[in-house]
Motif scaffolding. Structure first.
Motif, PDB file in Angstrom:
ATOM      1  N   VAL A 195      -4.755  -1.418 -13.805  1.00 53.50           N
ATOM      2  CA  VAL A 195      -3.981  -2.214 -12.846  1.00 53.50           C
ATOM      3  C   VAL A 195      -3.554  -1.315 -11.693  1.00 53.50           C
ATOM      4  O   VAL A 195      -3.516  -0.085 -11.807  1.00 53.50           O
ATOM      5  N   ASN A 196      -3.199  -1.956 -10.594  1.00 52.09           N
ATOM      6  CA  ASN A 196      -2.764  -1.233  -9.406  1.00 52.09           C
ATOM      7  C   ASN A 196      -1.300  -1.534  -9.141  1.00 52.09           C
ATOM      8  O   ASN A 196      -0.942  -2.656  -8.777  1.00 52.09           O
ATOM      9  N   VAL A 197      -0.442  -0.539  -9.363  1.00 48.66           N
ATOM     10  CA  VAL A 197       0.986  -0.655  -9.058  1.00 48.66           C
ATOM     11  C   VAL A 197       1.298   0.334  -7.945  1.00 48.66           C
ATOM     12  O   VAL A 197       0.821   1.474  -7.954  1.00 48.66           O
ATOM     13  N   LYS A 198       2.103  -0.095  -6.989  1.00 44.22           N
ATOM     14  CA  LYS A 198       2.467   0.761  -5.857  1.00 44.22           C
ATOM     15  C   LYS A 198       3.751   1.524  -6.208  1.00 44.22           C
ATOM     16  O   LYS A 198       4.842   0.944  -6.185  1.00 44.22           O
ATOM     17  N   TYR A 199       3.607   2.805  -6.539  1.00 44.61           N
ATOM     18  CA  TYR A 199       4.756   3.610  -6.954  1.00 44.61           C
ATOM     19  C   TYR A 199       5.324   4.407  -5.790  1.00 44.61           C
ATOM     20  O   TYR A 199       4.593   4.846  -4.896  1.00 44.61           O
ATOM     21  N   ASP A 200       6.652   4.610  -5.847  1.00 43.21           N
ATOM     22  CA  ASP A 200       7.301   5.378  -4.782  1.00 43.21           C
ATOM     23  C   ASP A 200       8.539   6.074  -5.336  1.00 43.21           C
ATOM     24  O   ASP A 200       9.212   5.565  -6.243  1.00 43.21           O
ATOM     25  N   LEU A 201       8.822   7.247  -4.779  1.00 40.82           N
ATOM     26  CA  LEU A 201       9.991   8.039  -5.170  1.00 40.82           C
ATOM     27  C   LEU A 201      11.199   7.527  -4.391  1.00 40.82           C
ATOM     28  O   LEU A 201      11.317   7.763  -3.179  1.00 40.82           O
ATOM     29  N   VAL A 202      12.092   6.810  -5.071  1.00 40.74           N
ATOM     30  CA  VAL A 202      13.243   6.193  -4.411  1.00 40.74           C
ATOM     31  C   VAL A 202      14.476   6.339  -5.296  1.00 40.74           C
ATOM     32  O   VAL A 202      14.425   6.078  -6.497  1.00 40.74           O
ATOM     33  N   ASP A 203      15.575   6.744  -4.684  1.00 42.73           N
ATOM     34  CA  ASP A 203      16.873   6.779  -5.359  1.00 42.73           C
ATOM     35  C   ASP A 203      17.654   5.555  -4.903  1.00 42.73           C
ATOM     36  O   ASP A 203      18.135   5.493  -3.774  1.00 42.73           O
ATOM     37  N   ILE A 204      17.777   4.576  -5.767  1.00 43.14           N
ATOM     38  CA  ILE A 204      18.397   3.306  -5.399  1.00 43.14           C
ATOM     39  C   ILE A 204      19.876   3.473  -5.074  1.00 43.14           C
ATOM     40  O   ILE A 204      20.472   2.630  -4.392  1.00 43.14           O
ATOM     41  N   THR A 205      20.482   4.579  -5.485  1.00 36.44           N
ATOM     42  CA  THR A 205      21.913   4.783  -5.229  1.00 36.44           C
ATOM     43  C   THR A 205      22.175   5.253  -3.805  1.00 36.44           C
ATOM     44  O   THR A 205      23.333   5.299  -3.374  1.00 36.44           O
ATOM     45  N   ASN A 206      21.134   5.612  -3.057  1.00 41.03           N
ATOM     46  CA  ASN A 206      21.320   6.136  -1.707  1.00 41.03           C
ATOM     47  C   ASN A 206      21.260   5.076  -0.621  1.00 41.03           C
ATOM     48  O   ASN A 206      21.266   5.403   0.567  1.00 41.03           O
ATOM     49  N   GLU A 207      21.169   3.814  -1.016  1.00 39.45           N
ATOM     50  CA  GLU A 207      21.149   2.696  -0.071  1.00 39.45           C
ATOM     51  C   GLU A 207      20.130   2.912   1.042  1.00 39.45           C
ATOM     52  O   GLU A 207      20.411   2.784   2.238  1.00 39.45           O
ATOM     53  N   LYS A 208      18.924   3.212   0.622  1.00 40.89           N
ATOM     54  CA  LYS A 208      17.814   3.408   1.558  1.00 40.89           C
ATOM     55  C   LYS A 208      17.536   2.118   2.333  1.00 40.89           C
ATOM     56  O   LYS A 208      17.515   1.035   1.767  1.00 40.89           O
ATOM     57  N   GLN A 209      17.327   2.261   3.638  1.00 40.78           N
ATOM     58  CA  GLN A 209      16.934   1.109   4.440  1.00 40.78           C
ATOM     59  C   GLN A 209      15.496   0.743   4.097  1.00 40.78           C
ATOM     60  O   GLN A 209      14.599   1.583   4.132  1.00 40.78           O
ATOM     61  N   CYS A 210      15.294  -0.501   3.740  1.00 42.00           N
ATOM     62  CA  CYS A 210      13.978  -0.942   3.297  1.00 42.00           C
ATOM     63  C   CYS A 210      13.693  -2.301   3.920  1.00 42.00           C
ATOM     64  O   CYS A 210      14.495  -3.227   3.808  1.00 42.00           O
ATOM     65  N   SER A 211      12.541  -2.424   4.568  1.00 42.00           N
ATOM     66  CA  SER A 211      12.177  -3.688   5.205  1.00 42.00           C
ATOM     67  C   SER A 211      11.428  -4.618   4.263  1.00 42.00           C
ATOM     68  O   SER A 211      11.203  -5.785   4.583  1.00 42.00           O
ATOM     69  N   GLU A 212      11.039  -4.090   3.090  1.00 39.21           N
ATOM     70  CA  GLU A 212      10.284  -4.883   2.119  1.00 39.21           C
ATOM     71  C   GLU A 212      11.151  -6.013   1.555  1.00 39.21           C
ATOM     72  O   GLU A 212      12.345  -5.845   1.305  1.00 39.21           O
TER      73      GLU A 212
END
Length: 280
Positions: A160-177
């Motif tokens: 399967v194809n999963v799109k993985y990314d290094l993200v710390d959800i606690t840092n309130e990253k700006q995300c347009s997704e």
């Protein structure tokens, strides 16, 4: 050494630490992994001689088990949703209750959705959802690059194809997704819970994926819901695995954040371990 002799050896060595049925399960998992011998083959040929490499691996495994290392970390493999997953000390060992969460999502018959798994670890949730749901684009985020390496390998090995990314959800990253579904099995074990846990979990599994501060047990749920308010579509669905001791608090938090149609569900042990809610 032959298989029967190894069976007697592992029983003697582990007799004081584990019950007989558990040791027998270890035995069959080890000979299957290192010798490609299943139960039937063992019954038909218990005198099968081990080669030197097999013997070394099997005897070494007993030493790890004596130190209460999880069998999954010894073999580097575990089963989840009928699929084979690689695991090591950088990821949690997938649990049966997490399988129940995945089944719940799959049974809701989602298709053509964008799905985000926050704190993906081994990728067991993300990989399973990508495999079992129709035409969904699945993303997996984690704070650990080592975990993401394992997750990527698991998705590839299960085709399967999963799109993985290094993200710390606690840092309130700006995300347009924008996502239709967000799922997470975040850290939720408190220090009080830790006192009741077995040594093989505390000593070997990654604490960063397990424990939360005692004074803020819903910390990660708050962060994920804050992200969801911006990045989960209207009428999108969120699924959580939860600490049974905080089911009411999670329910209350979801209501406070404007979610509705909240369902808290018991696992196979009769404990409230998962929740589903819809965003307004």
């Amino acid at each position: 050494m032959n298989l029967e002799e190894f069976y007697k050896l592992i029983q003697v060595k582990l007799d004081r630490k584990f019950d007989k049925n558990e040791v027998e399960e270890f035995f069959f998992r080890l000979i299957d992994h290192y010798c490609q011998v299943d139960r039937l083959k063992y019954i038909l040929n218990s005198k099968l001689e081990l080669n030197k490499i097999e013997e070394v691996n099997l005897v070494r495994s007993i030493k790890f088990l004596e130190k209460e290392s999880p069998i999954q970390y010894i073999t580097g493999q575990t089963q989840f949703m009928g699929m084979n997953f690689t695991v090591n000390k950088n990821v949690l060992i997938p649990r049966p209750e997490t399988e129940e969460l995945v089944r719940w999502i799959v049974q809701d018959l989602h298709s053509n959705k964008r799905v985000l798994d926050i704190g993906t670890g081994s990728g067991c949730i993300a990989t399973s959802l990508s495999k079992l749901m129709d035409n969904c684009i699945v993303f997996g985020w984690d704070i650990s690059s080592d975990a993401l390496d394992i997750a990527s390998k698991n998705s590839k090995n299960n085709s399967v194809n999963v799109k993985y990314d290094l993200v710390d959800i606690t840092n309130e990253k700006q995300c347009s997704e924008k996502f239709d579904i967000i799922v997470s099995n975040p850290p939720y074990v408190t220090q009080d819970d830790k006192l009741l846990m077995s040594k093989n979990v505390i000593s070997y599994e990654p604490h960063i994926a397990l424990f939360v501060k005692e004074n803020d047990p819903l910390f990660f749920y708050k962060k994920i819901l804050n992200f969801s308010k911006k990045n989960l579509i209207s009428n999108g669905t969120i699924y959580f695995e939860i600490n049974e001791n905080f089911s009411k608090q999670v329910n209350k938090l979801l209501k406070k954040e404007g979610f509705h149609d909240i369902i808290v569900r018991k696992d196979f042990r009769g404990k409230y371990r998962m929740v589903k809610a819809t965003k307004k």
